[in-house]
Design a protein around this motif. Structure first.
Motif: not given
Length: 231
Positions: A38, A41-42, A45, A104, A108
């Protein structure tokens, strides 16, 4: 002590300590893997949200809005039943994989907002200074922005980690044997709800206290000697 045994018979709990240990191990495994994924991915993003590409920003904004607007329980069911329908090879995955995937995707979205706020907190003057000495965008992110951004967001990241650990309790609905499942097993076999759910509560309370202590230690470390002297 007889009144205590009537209300909470720790001798019964002791008989299930091995199951609680297995459940806690699975809880921390699911939370640990989900945390790492996460954050990755976070971060991706957050960088997209701070970028200028509307083509990328809009899907990410939609994803975050969807996660924040829907219950985690629904998201777990969507992943558990939806992924095998979309990806035939996912039918061979075990329940833990689906649980980690759901956690996740949920975490995330929140990590993205936390990390974005941390990146935006980096003084603009430092970024301009990095540009002045000829650093590329990737170099600025690697050496200036991301290290400070993560340092600024460590306390809320630790808080989100505590939430993530507690959220693993919902994985019991898809038959993942985690810490809550051990308590449910005790209750189903011995019909002792106090021993079952108080033990679960104490377990998560212990984790929360540890995370709180870690968060305080991080804040103290980041604040420096002046704050420590005042505290």
């Amino acid at each position: 002590m007889s009144w205590l045994l009537d209300y909470y018979n720790y001798n019964i709990v002791a008989q299930y300590l091995d199951r609680f240990a297995v459940g806690m191990r699975n809880t921390m495994t699911a939370a640990g893997i989900s945390l790492v994924l996460s954050v990755l991915i976070g971060t991706a993003c957050a960088l997209i949200l701070l970028g200028k590409s509307e083509l990328l920003r809009r899907p990410v904004m939609g994803y975050i809005a969807f996660i924040r607007a829907t219950p985690l329980l629904v998201q777990i069911y969507l992943v558990y039943y939806g992924l095998p329908a979309l990806l035939p090879f996912a039918k061979s995955w075990n329940d833990m994989v689906f649980g980690v995937a759901a956690l996740t995707l949920n975490s995330a979205a929140y990590m993205a907002e936390i990390i974005r706020a941390g990146i935006e907190s980096v003084p603009q003057g430092q970024i301009e200074g990095a540009k002045a000495v000829g650093m590329t965008y990737a170099q600025r992110m690697r050496h200036i922005v991301l290290p400070q951004g993560f340092a600024n967001t460590l306390p809320p990241l630790i808080g989100q980690t505590a939430v993530l650990i507690k959220d693993t309790s919902l994985l019991s609905i898809i038959t993942v044997f985690e810490f809550t499942s051990a308590g449910i097993l005790l209750n189903s076999e011995r019909v002792r709800p106090n021993e079952s759910f108080l033990t679960i509560a104490l377990g998560y309370l212990t984790i929360y206290c540890l995370m709180l202590a870690l968060s305080h230690a991080v804040k103290t470390r980041l604040a420096g000697p002046a704050w420590n002297a005042q505290g």
